[in-house]
Design a protein around this motif. Structure first.
Motif, PDB file in Angstrom:
ATOM      1  N   PHE A 164       0.830  -1.204   0.000  1.00  0.00           N
ATOM      2  CA  PHE A 164       0.000   0.000   0.000  1.00  0.00           C
ATOM      3  C   PHE A 164       0.870   1.263   0.000  1.00  0.00           C
ATOM      4  CE2 PHE A 164      -2.418   3.335   2.094  1.00  0.00           C
ATOM      5  CZ  PHE A 164      -3.678   3.237   1.523  1.00  0.00           C
ATOM      6  N   LEU A 165       1.796   1.340   0.951  1.00  0.00           N
ATOM      7  CA  LEU A 165       2.634   2.537   1.077  1.00  0.00           C
ATOM      8  C   LEU A 165       3.607   2.665  -0.096  1.00  0.00           C
ATOM      9  CD1 LEU A 165       3.413   2.369   4.902  1.00  0.00           C
ATOM     10  CD2 LEU A 165       1.950   4.046   3.750  1.00  0.00           C
ATOM     11  N   GLY A 166       4.142   1.528  -0.565  1.00  0.00           N
ATOM     12  CA  GLY A 166       5.095   1.563  -1.661  1.00  0.00           C
ATOM     13  C   GLY A 166       4.485   2.082  -2.941  1.00  0.00           C
ATOM     14  N   ILE A 167       3.312   1.557  -3.302  1.00  0.00           N
ATOM     15  CA  ILE A 167       2.637   2.006  -4.518  1.00  0.00           C
ATOM     16  C   ILE A 167       2.271   3.474  -4.414  1.00  0.00           C
ATOM     17  CG2 ILE A 167       0.555   1.735  -5.923  1.00  0.00           C
ATOM     18  CD1 ILE A 167       0.615  -1.259  -5.161  1.00  0.00           C
ATOM     19  N   MET A 168       1.750   3.873  -3.255  1.00  0.00           N
ATOM     20  CA  MET A 168       1.306   5.252  -3.089  1.00  0.00           C
ATOM     21  C   MET A 168       2.471   6.243  -3.175  1.00  0.00           C
ATOM     22  SD  MET A 168      -0.915   6.977  -0.030  1.00  0.00           S
ATOM     23  CE  MET A 168      -2.474   6.435  -0.719  1.00  0.00           C
ATOM     24  N   LEU A 169       3.558   5.982  -2.443  1.00  0.00           N
ATOM     25  CA  LEU A 169       4.634   6.966  -2.343  1.00  0.00           C
ATOM     26  C   LEU A 169       5.623   6.887  -3.510  1.00  0.00           C
ATOM     27  CD1 LEU A 169       5.268   6.895   1.502  1.00  0.00           C
ATOM     28  CD2 LEU A 169       3.809   8.430   0.179  1.00  0.00           C
ATOM     29  N   CYS A 170       6.064   5.674  -3.856  1.00  0.00           N
ATOM     30  CA  CYS A 170       6.978   5.554  -5.001  1.00  0.00           C
ATOM     31  C   CYS A 170       6.268   5.965  -6.290  1.00  0.00           C
ATOM     32  CB  CYS A 170       7.499   4.127  -5.128  1.00  0.00           C
ATOM     33  SG  CYS A 170       8.589   3.610  -3.784  1.00  0.00           S
ATOM     34  N   GLY A 171       4.986   5.579  -6.401  1.00  0.00           N
ATOM     35  CA  GLY A 171       4.220   5.968  -7.575  1.00  0.00           C
ATOM     36  C   GLY A 171       4.070   7.474  -7.680  1.00  0.00           C
ATOM     37  N   TYR A 172       3.751   8.104  -6.563  1.00  0.00           N
ATOM     38  CA  TYR A 172       3.552   9.557  -6.559  1.00  0.00           C
ATOM     39  C   TYR A 172       4.845  10.290  -6.924  1.00  0.00           C
ATOM     40  CZ  TYR A 172       2.363  14.236  -4.857  1.00  0.00           C
ATOM     41  OH  TYR A 172       2.146  15.595  -4.762  1.00  0.00           O
ATOM     42  N   ILE A 173       5.939   9.924  -6.262  1.00  0.00           N
ATOM     43  CA  ILE A 173       7.212  10.600  -6.509  1.00  0.00           C
ATOM     44  C   ILE A 173       7.725  10.313  -7.918  1.00  0.00           C
ATOM     45  CG2 ILE A 173       9.668  10.625  -5.842  1.00  0.00           C
ATOM     46  CD1 ILE A 173       8.733  10.368  -2.943  1.00  0.00           C
ATOM     47  N   GLY A 174       7.555   9.063  -8.372  1.00  0.00           N
ATOM     48  CA  GLY A 174       7.988   8.717  -9.709  1.00  0.00           C
ATOM     49  C   GLY A 174       7.268   9.502 -10.780  1.00  0.00           C
ATOM     50  N   GLU A 175       5.950   9.590 -10.673  1.00  0.00           N
ATOM     51  CA  GLU A 175       5.153  10.289 -11.686  1.00  0.00           C
ATOM     52  C   GLU A 175       5.271  11.804 -11.600  1.00  0.00           C
ATOM     53  OE1 GLU A 175       1.172   9.028 -13.061  1.00  0.00           O
ATOM     54  OE2 GLU A 175       1.263   7.604 -11.390  1.00  0.00           O
ATOM     55  N   LYS A 176       5.297  12.341 -10.384  1.00  0.00           N
ATOM     56  CA  LYS A 176       5.172  13.791 -10.237  1.00  0.00           C
ATOM     57  C   LYS A 176       6.480  14.513  -9.955  1.00  0.00           C
ATOM     58  CE  LYS A 176       0.306  14.036  -9.146  1.00  0.00           C
ATOM     59  NZ  LYS A 176      -0.720  14.910  -8.572  1.00  0.00           N
ATOM     60  N   VAL A 177       7.530  13.773  -9.574  1.00  0.00           N
ATOM     61  CA  VAL A 177       8.804  14.426  -9.251  1.00  0.00           C
ATOM     62  C   VAL A 177       9.924  13.903 -10.137  1.00  0.00           C
ATOM     63  CG1 VAL A 177      10.463  15.005  -7.439  1.00  0.00           C
ATOM     64  CG2 VAL A 177       8.030  14.748  -6.863  1.00  0.00           C
ATOM     65  N   SER A 178      10.276  12.624  -9.973  1.00  0.00           N
ATOM     66  CA  SER A 178      11.400  12.054 -10.707  1.00  0.00           C
ATOM     67  C   SER A 178      11.310  10.538 -10.680  1.00  0.00           C
ATOM     68  CB  SER A 178      12.725  12.507 -10.084  1.00  0.00           C
ATOM     69  OG  SER A 178      13.791  11.680 -10.474  1.00  0.00           O
ATOM     70  N   TRP A 179      11.463   9.921 -11.871  1.00  0.00           N
ATOM     71  CA  TRP A 179      11.464   8.464 -11.920  1.00  0.00           C
ATOM     72  C   TRP A 179      12.622   7.900 -11.097  1.00  0.00           C
ATOM     73  CZ3 TRP A 179       7.012   6.970 -13.567  1.00  0.00           C
ATOM     74  CH2 TRP A 179       6.348   7.635 -14.598  1.00  0.00           C
ATOM     75  N   SER A 180      13.791   8.531 -11.207  1.00  0.00           N
ATOM     76  CA  SER A 180      14.967   8.059 -10.462  1.00  0.00           C
ATOM     77  C   SER A 180      14.710   8.054  -8.966  1.00  0.00           C
ATOM     78  CB  SER A 180      16.185   8.945 -10.765  1.00  0.00           C
ATOM     79  OG  SER A 180      16.660   8.715 -12.062  1.00  0.00           O
ATOM     80  N   LEU A 181      14.066   9.128  -8.466  1.00  0.00           N
ATOM     81  CA  LEU A 181      13.765   9.189  -7.039  1.00  0.00           C
ATOM     82  C   LEU A 181      12.749   8.122  -6.637  1.00  0.00           C
ATOM     83  CD1 LEU A 181      13.604  13.046  -6.385  1.00  0.00           C
ATOM     84  CD2 LEU A 181      15.366  11.440  -5.634  1.00  0.00           C
ATOM     85  N   GLY A 182      11.806   7.833  -7.535  1.00  0.00           N
ATOM     86  CA  GLY A 182      10.827   6.782  -7.250  1.00  0.00           C
ATOM     87  C   GLY A 182      11.504   5.427  -7.107  1.00  0.00           C
ATOM     88  N   PHE A 183      12.406   5.097  -8.059  1.00  0.00           N
ATOM     89  CA  PHE A 183      13.151   3.837  -7.972  1.00  0.00           C
ATOM     90  C   PHE A 183      14.088   3.839  -6.764  1.00  0.00           C
ATOM     91  CE2 PHE A 183      12.499   3.714 -12.754  1.00  0.00           C
ATOM     92  CZ  PHE A 183      11.595   2.660 -12.710  1.00  0.00           C
ATOM     93  N   GLY A 184      14.726   4.981  -6.523  1.00  0.00           N
ATOM     94  CA  GLY A 184      15.665   5.081  -5.411  1.00  0.00           C
ATOM     95  C   GLY A 184      14.995   4.946  -4.061  1.00  0.00           C
ATOM     96  N   LEU A 185      13.793   5.528  -3.930  1.00  0.00           N
ATOM     97  CA  LEU A 185      13.056   5.447  -2.665  1.00  0.00           C
ATOM     98  C   LEU A 185      12.769   4.000  -2.295  1.00  0.00           C
ATOM     99  CD1 LEU A 185      11.666   7.249  -0.485  1.00  0.00           C
ATOM    100  CD2 LEU A 185       9.551   6.979  -1.791  1.00  0.00           C
ATOM    101  N   ALA A 186      12.434   3.184  -3.291  1.00  0.00           N
ATOM    102  CA  ALA A 186      12.186   1.770  -3.038  1.00  0.00           C
ATOM    103  C   ALA A 186      13.429   1.111  -2.451  1.00  0.00           C
ATOM    104  CB  ALA A 186      11.773   1.079  -4.342  1.00  0.00           C
ATOM    105  N   GLY A 187      14.595   1.464  -2.972  1.00  0.00           N
ATOM    106  CA  GLY A 187      15.840   0.885  -2.486  1.00  0.00           C
ATOM    107  C   GLY A 187      16.215   1.334  -1.089  1.00  0.00           C
TER     108      GLY A 187
END
Length: 510
Positions: A164-187
């Motif tokens: 739930f949290l991963g899809i919401m936050l990584c998805g939000y940051i990836g789409e609206k800020v930076s794809w790299s940050l979305g992938f990086g946040l997961a790591g």
């Protein structure tokens, strides 16, 4: 440190051993990373260059997605063997988590070479991590079988909280800020999960520390049933496995064609009261679950901080960061002049509906209204097909290539609802029947084979999902979703009709 089973059960958190919640949070961050990355993978690959994407064709992106999701179901068989023979469960989990952290870091670099390296690391790391987390629970509770159902229920909530949290936050940051940050946040959170597990592992005593070939099965539990009955039950497992392929081939469209439908053809820009209402709903859905999990964290601290302070400090740091991101996200949305729902946002609905409906299904299967296994499988497939039926109906007005035609979000919400209900009928039931039908000494092998069929379903999901544009261009988008409506419903009716035969082959197993 040698902790007996009784010592493990000494410190309680919400009625369960404190050590279970160490596994809970480790699994939660791993699922955060897995589903967070999965949510943005396809949409990143097919997005245009001006949006930071790579402009891959949908067929190519879905092909890679299918190969990746297939891989994560194949490698656990090898990961379990390595833990049993060489590493032990704990080191398998730690090494797996570290390899997955490297995988997410590689993907954040956004080059094609590192994309493949990253996905390879995630497949290998998952193989070491996933089966051995559940094996830890089996060993820790081997002297308390009556408590296993509750333990796995708590653990399953960690899975869904992380998704739930991963899809919401990584998805939000990836789409609206930076794809790299979305992938990086997961790591980042995969790394935190690994560290808190490593520095708190002594809570498990000797469990999982060394490889073992000893079976958890007592000699009086070995199945001495004549071989011809065994054969019939194995046939049932094979039948269930085949129908499982059809289920996952359709269900796993969630990470591909359904996200594409959300991104290209769903009305996600909301105005006026609708926009403000969504902001409130989104804020509540973000803050409330995190608040509940933080409460659990505080309870864990009260029992374990004195002995495992470093692991707890690392875990608290991860929550401080996640709360910071959540507060930033909520504030950013409330101050924005336009309300645009991220295409990845709909992915959270699956976890949300599981949390809501899983207790009800659990009680239903324990009541007098419990259904035969084949009927549960059939119902799961039919509900899945009905979910795609909503998308087929909603897509009727869409003409391929005309992105300006967008339909209501209601169709996706209904689709995810019915898909989740179908999942609750089939997914846990399938695993349960494998454990019931297979002789005890063969369970490990048969689970591996069952996961092989799930892997086949995931690969098919990618291949079939990649045909969305071709079918939409030649026929219509509605036709594409209609295929996923008719096939699962047809298979659901077929396995339901086979119930008398399957029941006979099961020889009394319920």
């Amino acid at each position: 440190m040698n902790t007996s089973s009784n010592d493990f059960f000494k410190d309680q958190v919400l009625g369960h051993p404190a050590g279970l919640f160490v596994l809970f949070f480790t699994e939660m961050w791993e699922r955060f990373s897995y589903y967070g990355m999965r949510a943005i993978l396809v949409i990143f690959l097919i997005s245009t260059f001006d949006k930071g994407g790579w402009e891959w064709t949908t067929e190519r992106a879905m092909g890679l997605y299918g190969t990746y999701t297939m891989g994560v179901y194949l490698t656990p068989v090898l990961g379990g063997l390595l833990a049993d023979k060489l590493l032990g469960y704990r080191w398998a989990v730690i090494i797996g988590a570290f390899i997955m952290t490297l995988g997410h870091a590689a993907m954040a670099l956004e080059t094609e070479l590192f994309l493949y390296i990253g996905l390879g690391c995630l497949i290998i790391g998952n193989g070491l991590f996933k089966p051995n987390m559940t094996s830890m629970i089996s060993h820790l509770y081997k002297d308390h079988p009556e408590k296993k159902d509750g333990a796995y229920s708590i653990f399953y909530m960690g899975v869904n909280a992380g998704a739930f949290l991963g899809i919401m936050l990584c998805g939000y940051i990836g789409e609206k800020v930076s794809w790299s940050l979305g992938f990086g946040l997961a790591g980042i959170f995969m790394f935190f999960g690994m560290l808190q597990f490593y520095f708190t592992q002594n809570i498990f005593g000797q469990v999982g520390l060394s490889p073992t070939n000893k079976s958890l099965i007592k000699t009086d539990e070995v199945d001495h049933t004549p071989s011809n009955i065994i054969r019939d039950r194995m046939i049932v497992v094979f039948i269930f496995s085949i129908f499982t392929v059809f289920f996952w081939a359709a269900f796993e469209q969630a990470g591909g064609s359904m996200t594409i439908f959300a991104e290209k053809y769903t009305q996600r820009i909301l105005e006026g009261n609708a926009g403000f209402s969504f902001k409130i709903i989104d804020a509540v859905l973000t803050i409330l679950p995190l608040g509940i999990i933080t409460y659990v964290l505080a309870k864990l601290f009260s029992k374990t901080f004195a002995k495992y302070s470093l692991g707890n400090i690392i875990l608290s740091l991860s929550f401080i960061i996640i709360w910071g991101i959540v507060i930033w996200k909520v504030n950013r949305e409330f101050t924005a002049t336009e309300t645009e729902v991220p295409a990845t946002w709909f992915g959270i609905l699956n976890s949300l509906f599981i949390i809501i409906f899983a207790p009800m299904f659990s009680k239903l299967w324990e009541s007098k209204y419990n259904l035969p296994g084949a009927i549960k499988f059939g119902l799961g497939l039919i509900l899945l097909g009905l979910g795609f039926g909503f998308l087929a109906f909603g897509a009727q007005s869409i003409v391929s290539g005309e992105d300006f035609v967008r339909v209501s979000m209601v169709w996706l919400v209904l689709a995810y609802l019915f898909h989740t209900l179908g999942e609750l009928c089939l997914s846990p039931v399938g695993l349960s029947y494998v454990s019931k039908l297979v002789p005890a000494k063969w369970i490990g092998v048969m689970f591996g084979i069952y996961y092989l069929f799930i892997a086949m379903g995931n690969k098919l999901a990618g291949s079939m999902g990649g045909m969305i544009e071709k079918i939409a261009n030649e026929y219509s988008l509605s036709t594409f979703f209609l295929i996923f409506t008719i096939v699962p419903i047809g298979m659901g009716i077929l396995i339901s009709a086979l119930n008398p035969i399957i029941k006979k082959l099961m020889h009394g197993v319920r």
